[in-house]
Design a protein around this motif. Structure first.
Motif, short mmCIF file in Angstrom:
data_model
loop_
_atom_site.label_atom_id
_atom_site.label_comp_id
_atom_site.label_asym_id
_atom_site.label_seq_id
_atom_site.Cartn_x
_atom_site.Cartn_y
_atom_site.Cartn_z
N SER A 1 0.84 -1.20 0.00
CA SER A 1 0.00 0.00 0.00
C SER A 1 0.88 1.25 0.00
CB SER A 1 -0.92 0.00 1.23
OG SER A 1 -0.15 0.06 2.40
N GLN A 2 0.34 2.34 -0.52
CA GLN A 2 1.11 3.56 -0.64
C GLN A 2 0.33 4.72 -0.04
OE1 GLN A 2 1.98 5.27 -4.63
NE2 GLN A 2 4.06 4.60 -4.17
N SER A 3 1.04 5.61 0.65
CA SER A 3 0.40 6.81 1.18
C SER A 3 1.27 8.02 0.88
CB SER A 3 0.14 6.69 2.68
OG SER A 3 1.36 6.56 3.37
N SER A 4 0.61 9.16 0.70
CA SER A 4 1.29 10.41 0.37
C SER A 4 0.81 11.51 1.29
CB SER A 4 0.99 10.82 -1.08
OG SER A 4 1.35 9.81 -1.97
N SER A 5 1.67 12.50 1.48
CA SER A 5 1.28 13.67 2.27
C SER A 5 1.91 14.91 1.67
CB SER A 5 1.71 13.51 3.73
OG SER A 5 3.13 13.47 3.81
N ILE A 6 1.28 16.05 1.92
CA ILE A 6 1.80 17.32 1.42
C ILE A 6 1.37 18.42 2.38
CG2 ILE A 6 -0.17 17.92 -0.05
CD1 ILE A 6 2.00 18.72 -2.20
N ALA A 7 2.23 19.40 2.56
CA ALA A 7 1.91 20.55 3.42
C ALA A 7 2.60 21.78 2.85
CB ALA A 7 2.37 20.30 4.84
N SER A 8 1.96 22.92 2.98
CA SER A 8 2.50 24.15 2.44
C SER A 8 1.91 25.32 3.19
CB SER A 8 2.17 24.24 0.94
OG SER A 8 2.84 25.31 0.33
N GLY A 9 2.65 26.41 3.28
CA GLY A 9 2.13 27.59 3.96
C GLY A 9 3.01 28.79 3.70
N GLY A 10 2.50 29.95 4.05
CA GLY A 10 3.25 31.18 3.86
C GLY A 10 2.73 32.29 4.74
N SER A 11 3.56 33.31 4.91
CA SER A 11 3.14 34.48 5.68
C SER A 11 3.82 35.71 5.11
CB SER A 11 3.48 34.31 7.16
OG SER A 11 4.88 34.27 7.33
N ALA A 12 3.18 36.85 5.32
CA ALA A 12 3.72 38.13 4.85
C ALA A 12 3.40 39.19 5.89
CB ALA A 12 3.10 38.51 3.51
N ALA A 13 4.30 40.17 6.00
CA ALA A 13 4.09 41.25 6.97
C ALA A 13 4.66 42.55 6.43
CB ALA A 13 4.77 40.90 8.29
N THR A 14 4.05 43.64 6.85
CA THR A 14 4.53 44.96 6.47
C THR A 14 4.15 45.95 7.57
OG1 THR A 14 4.46 46.70 4.79
CG2 THR A 14 2.44 45.46 5.14
N ALA A 15 4.93 47.02 7.68
CA ALA A 15 4.67 48.03 8.70
C ALA A 15 3.44 48.88 8.35
CB ALA A 15 5.90 48.92 8.88
N ASP A 16 3.38 49.40 7.12
CA ASP A 16 2.29 50.30 6.75
C ASP A 16 1.54 49.94 5.48
OD1 ASP A 16 2.71 52.06 8.91
OD2 ASP A 16 4.41 52.97 7.84
N GLY A 17 2.02 48.98 4.71
CA GLY A 17 1.42 48.68 3.42
C GLY A 17 0.41 47.56 3.46
N LYS A 18 0.40 46.76 2.41
CA LYS A 18 -0.53 45.64 2.28
C LYS A 18 0.25 44.32 2.31
CE LYS A 18 -3.66 48.21 -0.74
NZ LYS A 18 -4.29 48.25 -2.07
N ALA A 19 -0.35 43.31 2.94
CA ALA A 19 0.26 41.99 2.98
C ALA A 19 -0.82 40.94 2.72
CB ALA A 19 0.91 41.74 4.33
N ARG A 20 -0.44 39.89 2.01
CA ARG A 20 -1.39 38.80 1.77
C ARG A 20 -0.63 37.50 1.58
NH1 ARG A 20 -1.82 38.15 -4.19
NH2 ARG A 20 -0.66 39.89 -5.05
N SER A 21 -1.31 36.42 1.90
CA SER A 21 -0.75 35.09 1.64
C SER A 21 -1.89 34.16 1.27
CB SER A 21 0.02 34.57 2.85
OG SER A 21 -0.85 34.42 3.95
N ASP A 22 -1.57 33.14 0.47
CA ASP A 22 -2.58 32.24 -0.04
C ASP A 22 -1.95 30.87 -0.26
OD1 ASP A 22 -5.09 31.43 -1.13
OD2 ASP A 22 -4.31 31.77 -3.15
#
Length: 144
Positions: free
Chosen positions: A58-79
């Motif tokens: 039998s076979q099993s797979s896994s995956i994980a991913s993530g991200g983060s963004a930061a700024t003092a006064d502007g815009k930040a986004r992660s997806d």
């Protein structure tokens, strides 16, 4: 008679352990990550994946991913997006922070298939009037 019996048992144990070593299941892991920072911005992403085979095949797979963004006064986004189908697992994380013309961004793509596991991270930061700073990290593994 005791010596003869002991020798036969020892030989049997040796043959058994050799047979098991040839039948060991395969497994593999892969991953990459990176970050970028400029001015008051920063962005980071990471991705990892794995595949393993049990002794019963039998076979099993896994995956994980993530991200983060930061700024003092502007815009930040992660997806982060993950897609699963019978042939593979795919995940992609993006992060970006922007403050006026200064920005930092990072993107990680990870893919797990039966024949290959790959993970690539691209990061970049930029301050207006300066040369952008870029980096790319790629790892690839073929399960045995």
């Amino acid at each position: 008679m005791y010596t003869k019996l002991f020798g036969i048992l020892l030989l049997g144990a040796t043959l058994t352990s050799t047979a098991l070593a040839e039948d060991l299941p395969s497994s593999a892991t892969v991953g990459s990550g990176g970050s970028a920072a400029a001015g008051g911005t920063s962005a980071s992403t990471v991705g990892t994946g794995g595949i393993s085979e049990g002794v019963d095949g039998s076979q099993s797979s896994s995956i994980a991913s993530g991200g983060s963004a930061a700024t003092a006064d502007g815009k930040a986004r992660s997806d982060t997006k993950t897609v699963e189908n019978p042939n593979q697992l795919k995940s992609q994380s993006k992060a970006m922070a922007q403050d006026k013309g200064t920005f930092s961004r990072s993107q990680t793509k990870t893919r797990v298939r039966d024949d290959a596991l790959t993970s690539t991270t691209r990061s970049m930061s930029h301050v207006p009037g300066e040369k952008p700073v870029k980096s790319t990290t790629t790892t690839e593994v073929q399960p045995q």
